[in-house]
Motif scaffolding. Structure first.
Motif, PDB file in Angstrom:
ATOM      1  N   SER A   1     -10.300  -3.046  -1.066  1.00  0.00           N
ATOM      2  CA  SER A   1     -11.228  -1.863  -0.988  1.00  0.00           C
ATOM      3  C   SER A   1     -10.212  -0.763  -1.047  1.00  0.00           C
ATOM      4  O   SER A   1     -10.299   0.355  -1.552  1.00  0.00           O
ATOM      5  CB  SER A   1     -11.695  -1.927   0.410  1.00  0.00           C
ATOM      6  N   MET A   2      -8.815  -0.852  -0.457  1.00  0.00           N
ATOM      7  CA  MET A   2      -7.913   0.213  -0.706  1.00  0.00           C
ATOM      8  C   MET A   2      -7.805   0.468  -1.986  1.00  0.00           C
ATOM      9  O   MET A   2      -7.389   1.579  -2.506  1.00  0.00           O
ATOM     10  CB  MET A   2      -6.738  -0.063   0.220  1.00  0.00           C
ATOM     11  N   TRP A   3      -7.092  -0.723  -2.637  1.00  0.00           N
ATOM     12  CA  TRP A   3      -6.923  -0.519  -4.061  1.00  0.00           C
ATOM     13  C   TRP A   3      -8.002   0.058  -5.054  1.00  0.00           C
ATOM     14  O   TRP A   3      -7.710   1.054  -5.884  1.00  0.00           O
ATOM     15  CB  TRP A   3      -6.582  -2.252  -4.628  1.00  0.00           C
ATOM     16  N   TRP A   4      -9.105  -0.452  -4.584  1.00  0.00           N
ATOM     17  CA  TRP A   4     -10.389   0.081  -5.381  1.00  0.00           C
ATOM     18  C   TRP A   4     -10.466   1.593  -5.436  1.00  0.00           C
ATOM     19  O   TRP A   4     -10.765   2.312  -6.248  1.00  0.00           O
ATOM     20  CB  TRP A   4     -11.824  -0.504  -4.943  1.00  0.00           C
ATOM     21  N   GLN A   5     -10.300   2.301  -4.284  1.00  0.00           N
ATOM     22  CA  GLN A   5     -10.419   3.448  -3.852  1.00  0.00           C
ATOM     23  C   GLN A   5      -9.408   4.418  -4.284  1.00  0.00           C
ATOM     24  O   GLN A   5      -9.448   5.380  -4.887  1.00  0.00           O
ATOM     25  CB  GLN A   5     -10.285   3.958  -2.388  1.00  0.00           C
TER      26      GLN A   5
ATOM     27  N   TYR B   1     -15.104   4.252   2.463  1.00  0.00           N
ATOM     28  CA  TYR B   1     -14.307   5.242   1.577  1.00  0.00           C
ATOM     29  C   TYR B   1     -14.236   4.898   0.480  1.00  0.00           C
ATOM     30  O   TYR B   1     -14.442   5.916  -0.352  1.00  0.00           O
ATOM     31  CB  TYR B   1     -13.000   5.097   2.635  1.00  0.00           C
ATOM     32  N   ALA B   2     -14.168   3.735  -0.044  1.00  0.00           N
ATOM     33  CA  ALA B   2     -13.977   3.550  -1.528  1.00  0.00           C
ATOM     34  C   ALA B   2     -15.243   3.682  -2.244  1.00  0.00           C
ATOM     35  O   ALA B   2     -15.351   4.374  -3.221  1.00  0.00           O
ATOM     36  CB  ALA B   2     -13.755   1.830  -1.769  1.00  0.00           C
ATOM     37  N   LYS B   3     -16.457   3.391  -1.359  1.00  0.00           N
ATOM     38  CA  LYS B   3     -17.776   3.601  -2.067  1.00  0.00           C
ATOM     39  C   LYS B   3     -18.169   5.238  -2.265  1.00  0.00           C
ATOM     40  O   LYS B   3     -18.660   5.664  -3.187  1.00  0.00           O
ATOM     41  CB  LYS B   3     -18.790   2.957  -1.154  1.00  0.00           C
ATOM     42  N   LEU B   4     -17.955   5.834  -1.243  1.00  0.00           N
ATOM     43  CA  LEU B   4     -18.145   7.326  -1.207  1.00  0.00           C
ATOM     44  C   LEU B   4     -17.531   8.191  -2.066  1.00  0.00           C
ATOM     45  O   LEU B   4     -17.859   9.306  -2.551  1.00  0.00           O
ATOM     46  CB  LEU B   4     -18.453   7.803   0.023  1.00  0.00           C
ATOM     47  N   THR B   5     -16.112   7.749  -2.229  1.00  0.00           N
ATOM     48  CA  THR B   5     -15.231   8.512  -2.951  1.00  0.00           C
ATOM     49  C   THR B   5     -14.944   8.280  -4.588  1.00  0.00           C
ATOM     50  O   THR B   5     -14.353   8.598  -5.421  1.00  0.00           O
ATOM     51  CB  THR B   5     -13.687   8.306  -2.537  1.00  0.00           C
ATOM     52  N   THR B   6     -15.657   7.076  -4.920  1.00  0.00           N
ATOM     53  CA  THR B   6     -15.629   6.556  -6.159  1.00  0.00           C
ATOM     54  C   THR B   6     -16.845   6.391  -7.063  1.00  0.00           C
ATOM     55  O   THR B   6     -16.945   6.170  -8.481  1.00  0.00           O
ATOM     56  CB  THR B   6     -14.761   5.237  -6.545  1.00  0.00           C
ATOM     57  N   THR B   7     -18.006   7.057  -6.420  1.00  0.00           N
ATOM     58  CA  THR B   7     -19.186   6.817  -7.171  1.00  0.00           C
ATOM     59  C   THR B   7     -19.611   8.270  -7.596  1.00  0.00           C
ATOM     60  O   THR B   7     -18.986   9.271  -7.088  1.00  0.00           O
ATOM     61  CB  THR B   7     -20.277   6.287  -6.243  1.00  0.00           C
TER      62      THR B   7
ATOM     63  N   PHE C   1     -14.447   0.435   7.391  1.00  0.00           N
ATOM     64  CA  PHE C   1     -14.106   1.861   6.882  1.00  0.00           C
ATOM     65  C   PHE C   1     -13.686   1.994   5.419  1.00  0.00           C
ATOM     66  O   PHE C   1     -14.035   2.762   4.803  1.00  0.00           O
ATOM     67  CB  PHE C   1     -12.959   2.285   7.827  1.00  0.00           C
ATOM     68  N   PHE C   2     -12.756   1.325   4.981  1.00  0.00           N
ATOM     69  CA  PHE C   2     -12.387   1.079   3.645  1.00  0.00           C
ATOM     70  C   PHE C   2     -13.318   1.206   2.596  1.00  0.00           C
ATOM     71  O   PHE C   2     -13.066   1.591   1.333  1.00  0.00           O
ATOM     72  CB  PHE C   2     -11.047   0.527   3.419  1.00  0.00           C
ATOM     73  N   ILE C   3     -14.194   0.063   2.898  1.00  0.00           N
ATOM     74  CA  ILE C   3     -15.571  -0.198   1.869  1.00  0.00           C
ATOM     75  C   ILE C   3     -16.223   1.117   1.707  1.00  0.00           C
ATOM     76  O   ILE C   3     -16.471   1.639   0.480  1.00  0.00           O
ATOM     77  CB  ILE C   3     -16.269  -1.329   2.422  1.00  0.00           C
TER      78      ILE C   3
ATOM     79  N   LEU D   1       3.597  -1.651  -3.563  1.00  0.00           N
ATOM     80  CA  LEU D   1       3.280  -1.491  -1.858  1.00  0.00           C
ATOM     81  C   LEU D   1       2.043  -2.284  -1.460  1.00  0.00           C
ATOM     82  O   LEU D   1       1.989  -2.947  -0.448  1.00  0.00           O
ATOM     83  CB  LEU D   1       3.019  -0.093  -1.379  1.00  0.00           C
ATOM     84  N   PHE D   2       1.029  -2.366  -2.556  1.00  0.00           N
ATOM     85  CA  PHE D   2      -0.001  -3.031  -2.227  1.00  0.00           C
ATOM     86  C   PHE D   2       0.388  -4.640  -2.225  1.00  0.00           C
ATOM     87  O   PHE D   2      -0.208  -5.409  -1.315  1.00  0.00           O
ATOM     88  CB  PHE D   2      -1.213  -2.850  -3.176  1.00  0.00           C
TER      89      PHE D   2
END
Length: 363
Positions: A233-237, A357-363, A353-355, A199-200
């Motif tokens: 960013s979505m993929w990263w998160q 979201y990715a930053k705060l949920t993956t660090t 937003f997704f940057i 889907l990505f």
């Protein structure tokens, strides 16, 4: 739990669903008088759900009972034939292609149910009970859907989808049985991760559309760059959470993963369609604003719910994180309601937003 690897045949099986997903997503590109008619939004959902459930049903069988044996390979190859029949009949003109669609869907689900009945002969204890329960109960929804062939007009579709929803509810209603033979969470997450990757890919294809040679100006280049950063960013998160933050040793029925991914996958298709529609400027500003923000909100809520339950305790997000993410989305949405901005700005806001979201949920 014993490690379970994805087989090459499973990956091949996934590829056949690429065309099905793309066909369903195409329904969202039917623009009339500046908006997507509700009829096409409904048809998108009605096409997407059987695709997701057909794939999910076979994936769950493999997850619990699959082995790389000759007879199981033959069952999957036969299923691929029915996937092709179902995919070739997917159309916004349901009436014209109803019979081949029904044959494809019923064939897929019947073969999965038969596999449960076959494998229960070789299992013992709780695993035998689970295989027998699913192998018998799935026929209820399959038979209801098949009976739709005897009806006309809207009644036909009502009967078809009543059967599909009964089929989908079987694992929920039989949770007490399934808990005694839990899913392999690592394999389940890997399988859904691979489908999500497809889907990505749809979103990347939408970005490439913007970069067609005849559109090779700075506006299209800038729009596609921002779109690509959003997708990355979505993929990263998603995949950093999948790899690093999730406890794959948890034993459960995996139902949050299973049903949560319906909304993750649908929202990804909606976001892919939004990228193309926003660049083409074929829809009214306020319609695309609502559509894209609802798509992003759906994706955010679904990924939050899916990953939260399986995260390691120390990595679970707090309630203020939820407030922060929703607050950012709400702020951007309200600003755009008050002040009309170019579509490229909306894409930029969602990328920010997704940057975050990715930053705060993956660090």
């Amino acid at each position: 739990m014993e490690e379970k690897k994805v087989t090459w045949l499973e990956l091949f099986y996934d590829l056949l669903f690429v065309a099905a997903v793309a066909t369903a997503t195409h329904a969202l590109l039917h623009v009339e008088k500046g908006h997507i008619h509700p009829e096409y939004l409904l048809k998108f959902a009605l096409m997407f759900i059987p695709i997701w459930w057909s794939w999910t049903g076979q994936t769950l069988f493999i997850n619990r009972f699959g082995q790389d044996l000759l007879h199981q390979r033959i069952f999957m190859i036969l299923q691929m034939l029915f996937v092709l029949i179902m995919t070739s009949s997917l159309s916004v003109d349901f009436d014209q292609y109803y019979l081949p669609f029904l044959i494809g869907y019923i064939g897929l689900r019947a073969l999965t149910a038969i596999q449960y009945l076959v494998v229960q002969n070789f299992e013992e204890g709780n695993r035998k009970k689970v295989a027998l329960f699913l192998g018998t109960r799935f026929w209820i929804g399959i038979i209801i859907s098949f009976l739709s062939i005897f009806f006309d007009s809207w009644i036909r579709y009502a009967v078809l989808y009543i059967g599909i929803f009964v089929d989908i509810l079987v694992p929920v209603l039989g949770r007490k049985y399934l808990e005694k033979a839990p899913t392999n969470i690592a394999h389940l997450l890997e399988r859904f991760g691979l489908l999500t990757l497809i889907l990505f890919g749809e979103s990347v294809v939408s970005t490439l559309f913007v970069l067609q040679p005849q559109n090779g100006n700075w506006n299209s280049i800038s729009f596609s760059i921002i779109s690509f950063i959003l997708i990355i960013s979505m993929w990263w998160q998603y995949f950093d959470n999948l790899e690093k933050k999730v406890n794959k040793s948890i034993q459960s029925t995996g139902q949050t993963i299973i049903y949560g991914h319906l909304f993750i996958l649908m929202s990804l298709s909606m976001i892919a369609a939004s990228i193309k529609l926003m660049f083409l400027h074929e829809v009214y500003y306020f319609f695309i604003l609502y559509f894209v923000f609802i798509s992003v909100l759906l994706y955010f809520i679904a990924t939050t719910l899916v990953f939260h339950q399986y995260r390691y305790e120390q990595h679970r997000l707090k309630i203020y994180h939820l407030g922060l993410f929703l607050g950012i989305l709400a702020a951007f949405f309200v600003i755009n309601l008050i002040m009309v901005v170019p579509n490229i700005v909306i894409m930029g806001e969602l990328t920010v937003f997704f940057i975050i979201y990715a930053k705060l949920t993956t660090t």
